[in-house]
Design a protein around this motif. Structure first.
Motif, PDB file in Angstrom:
ATOM      1  N   ILE A 233       0.798  -1.112   0.116  1.00  0.00           N
ATOM      2  CA  ILE A 233      -0.069   0.000   0.039  1.00  0.00           C
ATOM      3  C   ILE A 233       0.890   1.341  -0.003  1.00  0.00           C
ATOM      4  CG2 ILE A 233      -1.882   1.194   1.192  1.00  0.00           C
ATOM      5  CD1 ILE A 233      -2.527  -1.538   2.726  1.00  0.00           C
ATOM      6  N   LYS A 234       1.755   1.194   0.906  1.00  0.00           N
ATOM      7  CA  LYS A 234       2.863   2.482   0.899  1.00  0.00           C
ATOM      8  C   LYS A 234       4.015   2.282   0.001  1.00  0.00           C
ATOM      9  CE  LYS A 234       0.918   4.166   5.405  1.00  0.00           C
ATOM     10  NZ  LYS A 234       1.144   4.816   6.576  1.00  0.00           N
ATOM     11  N   ASP A 235       3.956   1.656  -1.048  1.00  0.00           N
ATOM     12  CA  ASP A 235       5.142   1.341  -1.764  1.00  0.00           C
ATOM     13  C   ASP A 235       4.416   1.773  -3.184  1.00  0.00           C
ATOM     14  OD1 ASP A 235       7.957   0.094  -2.497  1.00  0.00           O
ATOM     15  OD2 ASP A 235       6.470  -0.620  -4.040  1.00  0.00           O
ATOM     16  N   TRP A 236       3.333   1.327  -3.556  1.00  0.00           N
ATOM     17  CA  TRP A 236       2.949   1.558  -4.906  1.00  0.00           C
ATOM     18  C   TRP A 236       2.079   2.891  -4.847  1.00  0.00           C
ATOM     19  CZ3 TRP A 236      -0.063  -3.615  -6.480  1.00  0.00           C
ATOM     20  CH2 TRP A 236       0.843  -4.527  -6.595  1.00  0.00           C
ATOM     21  N   VAL A 237       2.534   3.846  -5.956  1.00  0.00           N
ATOM     22  CA  VAL A 237       2.114   5.077  -5.968  1.00  0.00           C
ATOM     23  C   VAL A 237       1.501   5.435  -7.553  1.00  0.00           C
ATOM     24  CG1 VAL A 237       2.734   7.640  -5.867  1.00  0.00           C
ATOM     25  CG2 VAL A 237       3.733   6.110  -4.488  1.00  0.00           C
ATOM     26  N   VAL A 238       0.107   5.759  -7.298  1.00  0.00           N
ATOM     27  CA  VAL A 238      -0.522   6.136  -8.483  1.00  0.00           C
ATOM     28  C   VAL A 238      -0.291   7.716  -8.986  1.00  0.00           C
ATOM     29  CG1 VAL A 238      -2.622   6.096  -9.715  1.00  0.00           C
ATOM     30  CG2 VAL A 238      -2.179   4.388  -8.158  1.00  0.00           C
ATOM     31  N   ILE A 239      -0.014   7.836  -9.863  1.00  0.00           N
ATOM     32  CA  ILE A 239       0.266   9.404 -10.410  1.00  0.00           C
ATOM     33  C   ILE A 239      -0.598   9.757 -11.665  1.00  0.00           C
ATOM     34  CG2 ILE A 239       1.950  11.092 -11.286  1.00  0.00           C
ATOM     35  CD1 ILE A 239       4.215   9.544  -9.886  1.00  0.00           C
ATOM     36  N   TYR A 240      -1.643  10.644 -11.636  1.00  0.00           N
ATOM     37  CA  TYR A 240      -2.252  11.096 -12.473  1.00  0.00           C
ATOM     38  C   TYR A 240      -1.677  12.384 -13.155  1.00  0.00           C
ATOM     39  CZ  TYR A 240      -5.835   8.059 -10.261  1.00  0.00           C
ATOM     40  OH  TYR A 240      -6.504   6.784  -9.681  1.00  0.00           O
ATOM     41  N   LYS A 258      12.935  -7.536  -8.827  1.00  0.00           N
ATOM     42  CA  LYS A 258      13.594  -8.616  -9.072  1.00  0.00           C
ATOM     43  C   LYS A 258      14.335  -7.862 -10.475  1.00  0.00           C
ATOM     44  CE  LYS A 258       9.500 -10.134 -11.891  1.00  0.00           C
ATOM     45  NZ  LYS A 258       8.715 -11.139 -12.257  1.00  0.00           N
ATOM     46  N   GLY A 259      15.324  -8.435 -10.876  1.00  0.00           N
ATOM     47  CA  GLY A 259      16.163  -8.216 -12.081  1.00  0.00           C
ATOM     48  C   GLY A 259      16.980  -7.134 -12.064  1.00  0.00           C
ATOM     49  N   LEU A 260      17.312  -6.457 -12.722  1.00  0.00           N
ATOM     50  CA  LEU A 260      18.562  -5.545 -12.997  1.00  0.00           C
ATOM     51  C   LEU A 260      18.131  -3.981 -12.134  1.00  0.00           C
ATOM     52  CD1 LEU A 260      19.768  -5.565 -16.647  1.00  0.00           C
ATOM     53  CD2 LEU A 260      21.032  -6.520 -14.730  1.00  0.00           C
ATOM     54  N   LEU A 261      16.820  -3.939 -12.022  1.00  0.00           N
ATOM     55  CA  LEU A 261      16.280  -2.852 -11.300  1.00  0.00           C
ATOM     56  C   LEU A 261      15.801  -2.880  -9.856  1.00  0.00           C
ATOM     57  CD1 LEU A 261      14.279  -1.133 -14.401  1.00  0.00           C
ATOM     58  CD2 LEU A 261      16.580  -0.461 -13.314  1.00  0.00           C
ATOM     59  N   GLN A 262      16.252  -4.258  -9.454  1.00  0.00           N
ATOM     60  CA  GLN A 262      15.793  -4.346  -8.009  1.00  0.00           C
ATOM     61  C   GLN A 262      16.025  -3.469  -6.994  1.00  0.00           C
ATOM     62  OE1 GLN A 262      17.159  -8.353  -6.757  1.00  0.00           O
ATOM     63  NE2 GLN A 262      16.136  -8.282  -5.004  1.00  0.00           N
ATOM     64  N   GLY A 263      15.147  -3.059  -6.341  1.00  0.00           N
ATOM     65  CA  GLY A 263      15.409  -2.211  -5.286  1.00  0.00           C
ATOM     66  C   GLY A 263      15.131  -0.783  -5.790  1.00  0.00           C
ATOM     67  N   TYR A 278      18.499   5.022 -15.033  1.00  0.00           N
ATOM     68  CA  TYR A 278      19.455   4.755 -13.967  1.00  0.00           C
ATOM     69  C   TYR A 278      20.767   4.618 -14.690  1.00  0.00           C
ATOM     70  CZ  TYR A 278      15.509   4.244 -10.849  1.00  0.00           C
ATOM     71  OH  TYR A 278      14.565   4.782  -9.944  1.00  0.00           O
ATOM     72  N   ALA A 279      20.845   4.115 -15.843  1.00  0.00           N
ATOM     73  CA  ALA A 279      22.331   3.978 -16.466  1.00  0.00           C
ATOM     74  C   ALA A 279      22.897   5.222 -16.679  1.00  0.00           C
ATOM     75  CB  ALA A 279      21.983   3.196 -17.869  1.00  0.00           C
ATOM     76  N   ARG A 280      22.133   6.493 -17.155  1.00  0.00           N
ATOM     77  CA  ARG A 280      22.651   7.556 -17.337  1.00  0.00           C
ATOM     78  C   ARG A 280      22.958   8.190 -16.155  1.00  0.00           C
ATOM     79  NH1 ARG A 280      18.021   8.247 -20.394  1.00  0.00           N
ATOM     80  NH2 ARG A 280      16.969   9.604 -18.854  1.00  0.00           N
ATOM     81  N   ARG A 281      22.105   8.104 -15.048  1.00  0.00           N
ATOM     82  CA  ARG A 281      22.482   8.397 -13.638  1.00  0.00           C
ATOM     83  C   ARG A 281      23.556   7.890 -13.176  1.00  0.00           C
ATOM     84  NH1 ARG A 281      18.973   8.122  -8.248  1.00  0.00           N
ATOM     85  NH2 ARG A 281      20.062   6.087  -8.611  1.00  0.00           N
ATOM     86  N   GLN A 289      15.975  10.423  -8.841  1.00  0.00           N
ATOM     87  CA  GLN A 289      15.812   9.801  -7.438  1.00  0.00           C
ATOM     88  C   GLN A 289      15.779   8.242  -7.526  1.00  0.00           C
ATOM     89  OE1 GLN A 289      15.862  11.890  -5.063  1.00  0.00           O
ATOM     90  NE2 GLN A 289      15.164  13.757  -6.244  1.00  0.00           N
ATOM     91  N   SER A 290      16.402   7.435  -6.638  1.00  0.00           N
ATOM     92  CA  SER A 290      16.346   6.281  -6.588  1.00  0.00           C
ATOM     93  C   SER A 290      15.383   5.568  -5.893  1.00  0.00           C
ATOM     94  CB  SER A 290      17.537   5.878  -5.789  1.00  0.00           C
ATOM     95  OG  SER A 290      17.653   5.938  -4.422  1.00  0.00           O
TER      96      SER A 290
END
Length: 290
Positions: A233-240, A258-263, A278-281, A289-290
């Motif tokens: 609930i406090k992880d998934w953020v819906v942006i309109y 999971k995967g390369l973007l885990q976390g 994230y590769a550019r950053r 932001q991470s």
């Protein structure tokens, strides 16, 4: 009466936007549309029936976003945008209004496709994803497509050339996500009381309005069955999002597991762009932001 009902709800949206600190442009847009509806010499339901969404967008002060809300109300008697601003979005209740979809299939849509708007359902119906969901036969899918064509105002050919799809830059979505999570954690945001999973009626759901680079954003935690089931609930953020040219839509931002973007925070449906961001950053070519 239908015109008064529509204009009253448009004014209520304007008031809620103002109370929640949204950009004045947005509340003014709804007030302007309410005046237009009040001054019509025929019911908006007649315009929707005879001319679809084009008939509404040709009226002064009514862009495609507000026109969709009017179409939805003329067909179902509700406005999802108003529901979201008042008590949080209730996709189950929304999907249950569609002929052929009951509580079981409505929940299945959320849990299988992770969609919670009519626009997303329409895309899923046309790109084949809906047919892959158990319980949605070819005939049922075609029936839902026809119903969505009606409610979203797409029954008639477009009179105007459609503008190309405009996407919010990925770094901007992640910035809004970061701001929302930070301000929500620091108790700096107004809160609304969602209808679902909230028997006490507590106002616990933080809502944030923010304007950046010509885009107007509304962000809030996802209050869907899936988010509760997975304790996100406090992880998934819906942006309109919405801009001055009436481009609009929504995204959900989550922490990848999971995967390369885990976390990392990832915009669902735009994972490739997130990897590039994230590769550019990491190489010092971008910020975010991470």
């Amino acid at each position: 009466m239908i015109n008064k009902e529509v204009s009253d709800r448009l004014r209520e949206i304007a008031r809620l936007l103002e109370d929640q600190g949204a950009n004045p442009f947005r509340s003014t847009a709804y007030l302007r549309a309410a005046v237009t509806v009040d001054e019509l010499d025929r019911p908006v339901s007649e315009i929707v029936e005879q001319e679809g969404i084009d008939g509404l967008t040709e009226l002064p002060g009514i862009g495609s976003g507000i026109a969709r809300s009017i179409c939805e109300y003329a067909t179902t008697g509700r406005m999802s945008r108003l529901d979201s601003l008042k008590t949080g979005h209730d996709p189950i209740e929304l999907f249950e209004q569609i002929p052929g979809i009951g509580p079981t299939l409505a929940h299945r849509l959320l849990e299988t496709l992770h969609i919670d708007t009519l626009e997303e359902l329409e895309m899923a119906a046309h790109d084949g994803r809906l047919a892959a969901v158990p319980g949605f036969s070819r005939n049922k899918t075609e029936m839902i497509q026809a119903w969505l064509d009606r409610i979203l105002g797409y029954r008639r050919p477009r009179k105007k050339t459609q503008a190309p799809t405009v996407e919010v830059p990925i770094e901007l979505l992640l910035e809004i996500d970061y701001l929302y999570l930070t301000k929500a954690d620091e108790e700096e945001l107004p809160k609304i009381a969602p209808k679902r999973f909230n028997p006490s009626g507590e106002a616990w759901l933080p809502i944030m309005h923010k304007t950046r680079n010509g885009w107007h954003f509304t962000a809030l935690y996802s209050n869907t069955p899936r988010a509760h089931q997975l304790n996100r609930i406090k992880d998934w953020v819906v942006i309109y999002f919405y801009d001055d040219q009436h481009h609009e839509g929504q995204y959900t931002v989550v922490t990848e597991t999971k995967g390369l973007l885990q976390g990392k925070r990832v915009v669902r449906g735009r994972e490739r762009e997130c990897r590039e961001f994230y590769a550019r950053r990491s190489s010092g070519l971008g910020a975010g932001q991470s």
